[in-house]
Design a protein around this motif. Structure first.
Motif, PDB file in Angstrom:
ATOM      1  N   CYS A 128     -34.540 -47.655 -91.960  1.00 17.14           N
ATOM      2  CA  CYS A 128     -34.913 -48.584 -90.886  1.00 17.14           C
ATOM      3  C   CYS A 128     -34.861 -50.045 -91.299  1.00 17.14           C
ATOM      4  CB  CYS A 128     -36.311 -48.247 -90.375  1.00 17.14           C
ATOM      5  SG  CYS A 128     -36.426 -46.652 -89.543  1.00 17.14           S
ATOM      6  N   PHE A 129     -35.204 -50.335 -92.555  1.00 17.97           N
ATOM      7  CA  PHE A 129     -35.343 -51.737 -92.958  1.00 17.97           C
ATOM      8  C   PHE A 129     -34.334 -52.180 -94.006  1.00 17.97           C
ATOM      9  CE2 PHE A 129     -39.546 -50.859 -91.163  1.00 17.97           C
ATOM     10  CZ  PHE A 129     -39.734 -51.985 -90.372  1.00 17.97           C
ATOM     11  N   GLY A 130     -33.751 -51.246 -94.738  1.00 18.30           N
ATOM     12  CA  GLY A 130     -32.730 -51.622 -95.699  1.00 18.30           C
ATOM     13  C   GLY A 130     -33.231 -52.409 -96.886  1.00 18.30           C
ATOM     14  N   GLU A 131     -34.507 -52.287 -97.195  1.00 20.31           N
ATOM     15  CA  GLU A 131     -35.053 -52.958 -98.372  1.00 20.31           C
ATOM     16  C   GLU A 131     -36.191 -52.122 -98.936  1.00 20.31           C
ATOM     17  OE1 GLU A 131     -37.962 -56.337 -97.234  1.00 20.31           O
ATOM     18  OE2 GLU A 131     -36.395 -56.383 -95.696  1.00 20.31           O
ATOM     19  N   PRO A 132     -36.415 -52.220-100.242  1.00 20.23           N
ATOM     20  CA  PRO A 132     -37.450 -51.391-100.853  1.00 20.23           C
ATOM     21  C   PRO A 132     -38.845 -51.849-100.447  1.00 20.23           C
ATOM     22  CG  PRO A 132     -36.546 -52.902-102.480  1.00 20.23           C
ATOM     23  CD  PRO A 132     -35.699 -53.036-101.245  1.00 20.23           C
ATOM     24  N   PRO A 133     -39.791 -50.939-100.385  1.00 18.49           N
ATOM     25  CA  PRO A 133     -41.165 -51.304-100.018  1.00 18.49           C
ATOM     26  C   PRO A 133     -41.886 -51.988-101.167  1.00 18.49           C
ATOM     27  CG  PRO A 133     -41.041 -48.969-100.562  1.00 18.49           C
ATOM     28  CD  PRO A 133     -39.629 -49.495-100.595  1.00 18.49           C
ATOM     29  N   GLU A 134     -43.031 -52.573-100.848  1.00 21.33           N
ATOM     30  CA  GLU A 134     -43.884 -53.164-101.871  1.00 21.33           C
ATOM     31  C   GLU A 134     -44.393 -52.064-102.817  1.00 21.33           C
ATOM     32  OE1 GLU A 134     -45.099 -56.470-102.199  1.00 21.33           O
ATOM     33  OE2 GLU A 134     -43.621 -57.090-100.703  1.00 21.33           O
ATOM     34  N   GLU A 135     -44.486 -52.400-104.082  1.00 23.70           N
ATOM     35  CA  GLU A 135     -44.905 -51.417-105.086  1.00 23.70           C
ATOM     36  C   GLU A 135     -46.290 -50.853-104.755  1.00 23.70           C
ATOM     37  OE1 GLU A 135     -45.174 -51.028-109.991  1.00 23.70           O
ATOM     38  OE2 GLU A 135     -44.957 -52.996-109.025  1.00 23.70           O
ATOM     39  N   HIS A 136     -46.420 -49.572-104.891  1.00 20.84           N
ATOM     40  CA  HIS A 136     -47.672 -48.821-104.695  1.00 20.84           C
ATOM     41  C   HIS A 136     -48.072 -48.645-103.229  1.00 20.84           C
ATOM     42  CE1 HIS A 136     -48.039 -49.038-108.970  1.00 20.84           C
ATOM     43  NE2 HIS A 136     -48.342 -50.321-108.990  1.00 20.84           N
ATOM     44  N   ARG A 137     -47.375 -49.299-102.290  1.00 22.17           N
ATOM     45  CA  ARG A 137     -47.830 -49.190-100.903  1.00 22.17           C
ATOM     46  C   ARG A 137     -47.436 -47.868-100.249  1.00 22.17           C
ATOM     47  NH1 ARG A 137     -48.502 -54.878 -97.714  1.00 22.17           N
ATOM     48  NH2 ARG A 137     -49.291 -56.104 -99.456  1.00 22.17           N
ATOM     49  N   VAL A 138     -46.303 -47.316-100.647  1.00 27.79           N
ATOM     50  CA  VAL A 138     -45.949 -46.006-100.106  1.00 27.79           C
ATOM     51  C   VAL A 138     -46.895 -44.931-100.640  1.00 27.79           C
ATOM     52  CG1 VAL A 138     -44.186 -44.195-100.023  1.00 27.79           C
ATOM     53  CG2 VAL A 138     -43.550 -46.572 -99.596  1.00 27.79           C
ATOM     54  N   PRO A 139     -47.194 -44.905-101.945  1.00 30.74           N
ATOM     55  CA  PRO A 139     -48.221 -43.955-102.406  1.00 30.74           C
ATOM     56  C   PRO A 139     -49.560 -44.141-101.701  1.00 30.74           C
ATOM     57  CG  PRO A 139     -46.983 -44.783-104.273  1.00 30.74           C
ATOM     58  CD  PRO A 139     -46.535 -45.578-103.083  1.00 30.74           C
ATOM     59  N   HIS A 140     -49.899 -45.382-101.380  1.00 30.76           N
ATOM     60  CA  HIS A 140     -51.135 -45.636-100.640  1.00 30.76           C
ATOM     61  C   HIS A 140     -51.059 -45.007 -99.250  1.00 30.76           C
ATOM     62  CE1 HIS A 140     -54.735 -47.395 -99.147  1.00 30.76           C
ATOM     63  NE2 HIS A 140     -54.161 -48.383 -98.470  1.00 30.76           N
ATOM     64  N   ALA A 141     -49.908 -45.161 -98.590  1.00 24.34           N
ATOM     65  CA  ALA A 141     -49.732 -44.533 -97.279  1.00 24.34           C
ATOM     66  C   ALA A 141     -49.839 -43.020 -97.379  1.00 24.34           C
ATOM     67  CB  ALA A 141     -48.376 -44.923 -96.692  1.00 24.34           C
ATOM     68  N   VAL A 142     -49.260 -42.451 -98.435  1.00 22.75           N
ATOM     69  CA  VAL A 142     -49.330 -40.993 -98.638  1.00 22.75           C
ATOM     70  C   VAL A 142     -50.779 -40.555 -98.799  1.00 22.75           C
ATOM     71  CG1 VAL A 142     -48.746 -39.102-100.214  1.00 22.75           C
ATOM     72  CG2 VAL A 142     -47.006 -40.801 -99.592  1.00 22.75           C
ATOM     73  N   ASN A 143     -51.543 -41.307 -99.566  1.00 22.14           N
ATOM     74  CA  ASN A 143     -52.961 -40.968 -99.757  1.00 22.14           C
ATOM     75  C   ASN A 143     -53.730 -41.031 -98.437  1.00 22.14           C
ATOM     76  OD1 ASN A 143     -52.652 -40.566-102.516  1.00 22.14           O
ATOM     77  ND2 ASN A 143     -53.173 -42.686-103.034  1.00 22.14           N
ATOM     78  N   LEU A 144     -53.447 -42.055 -97.639  1.00 23.18           N
ATOM     79  CA  LEU A 144     -54.121 -42.182 -96.348  1.00 23.18           C
ATOM     80  C   LEU A 144     -53.770 -41.007 -95.431  1.00 23.18           C
ATOM     81  CD1 LEU A 144     -53.601 -45.996 -95.645  1.00 23.18           C
ATOM     82  CD2 LEU A 144     -55.750 -44.864 -96.241  1.00 23.18           C
ATOM     83  N   ILE A 145     -52.489 -40.635 -95.412  1.00 20.44           N
ATOM     84  CA  ILE A 145     -52.043 -39.519 -94.579  1.00 20.44           C
ATOM     85  C   ILE A 145     -52.697 -38.223 -95.033  1.00 20.44           C
ATOM     86  CG2 ILE A 145     -50.037 -38.114 -93.942  1.00 20.44           C
ATOM     87  CD1 ILE A 145     -48.391 -40.783 -94.206  1.00 20.44           C
ATOM     88  N   THR A 146     -52.727 -38.016 -96.335  1.00 22.25           N
ATOM     89  CA  THR A 146     -53.338 -36.794 -96.880  1.00 22.25           C
ATOM     90  C   THR A 146     -54.810 -36.715 -96.504  1.00 22.25           C
ATOM     91  OG1 THR A 146     -51.774 -36.815 -98.726  1.00 22.25           O
ATOM     92  CG2 THR A 146     -53.758 -35.484 -98.982  1.00 22.25           C
TER      93      THR A 146
END
Length: 262
Positions: free
Chosen positions: A236-254
């Motif tokens: 969707c965005f064509g650029e890498p995410p900020e470091e650690h923010r995707v793992p943070h999203a995963v933790n929130l989802i879990t």
């Protein structure tokens, strides 16, 4: 299979309430994957006694093609990346989801043979990038996203409304959790107060990337979920995410999934 969607041992990923919904979503899918759609139409017309593969049939019997396309979302219809064993499984699963029962294994095997034969004559890698411009053309290589988006040709308000109606009705819980957690974790640091949500496109990509488990987050490991979010963001965005923010999203989802399952 999600409790919010499933009511039979074999359920469809796509559940349309009106012919207009079916037509709009199918039009997007068929324009996005024209060669694959054509190959599947020819195959099922040849091997099947069911009227399940004609693009003009709006009675629902032919939704097998839409089911197969979404089951190949992770490779964006690139059959060069699909081994024969998986292709057989995908065709059988797509037919089962559409028909509501397991198909004849001999039909699936013959369909796999025909698709494999036709696939060998097609340059799938080139086609993967053939429809990635929201205006209908091809983006220059330096402007392409990191991966081709599945929903590259979702480009009218009518199409957006139809797709949103289908997925929100079928996967309300998953859609809500993904959007809330992505907005909170904000992997690309683009969320500002009082703005419209920034990540609905990412959620739509994630839903199809999880189509094999009917977007049931309780059936997805944290490792796979992180990979899916990385891929959806890249598309969707064509650029890498900020470091650690995707793992943070995963933790929130879990955490959401765990709380809602109690």
């Amino acid at each position: 299979m999600t409790a919010e969607q499933s009511d039979s041992p074999v359920a469809a990923f796509w559940r349309f309430e009106t012919d207009d919904e079916r037509r709009l979503v199918r039009d997007v899918l068929y324009r996005r994957f024209p060669r694959l759609t054509s190959l599947l139409v020819d195959t099922f017309t040849t091997v099947s006694t069911y009227d399940i593969a004609h693009p003009g049939n709006l009675n629902g019997d032919n939704d097998v093609i839409a089911e197969i396309l979404v089951l190949l979302a992770d490779v964006n219809g690139n059959l060069d990346r699909v081994p024969t064993g998986r292709l057989n499984d995908v065709l059988g699963e797509g037919m089962a989801r559409s028909l509501g029962h397991s198909p004849d294994p001999r039909v699936v095997q013959e369909a796999t043979r025909l698709v494999g034969t036709g696939s060998a004559t097609i340059n799938w890698e080139a086609l993967a990038w053939a429809a990635t411009d929201f205006g209908g053309g091809t983006r220059p290589e330096d402007l392409r996203p990191l991966s081709p988006p599945f929903w590259a040709l979702l480009n009218t308000l009518e199409q957006h409304a139809a797709l949103n109606a289908v997925v929100n009705r079928a996967f309300p819980r998953t859609t809500s959790i993904l959007l809330e957690c992505l907005e909170q974790a904000d992997p690309l640091d683009i969320v500002y107060p009082d703005q419209t949500p920034e990540y609905p496109d990412v959620v739509r990509e994630a839903l199809v990337l999880l189509s094999d488990v009917y977007a049931d987050l309780s059936r997805v490991t944290p490792e796979r979920l992180e990979h899916v979010l990385d891929e959806a963001l890249a598309r969707c965005f064509g650029e890498p995410p900020e470091e650690h923010r995707v793992p943070h999203a995963v933790n929130l989802i879990t955490e959401h999934v765990t709380l809602r399952s109690r």
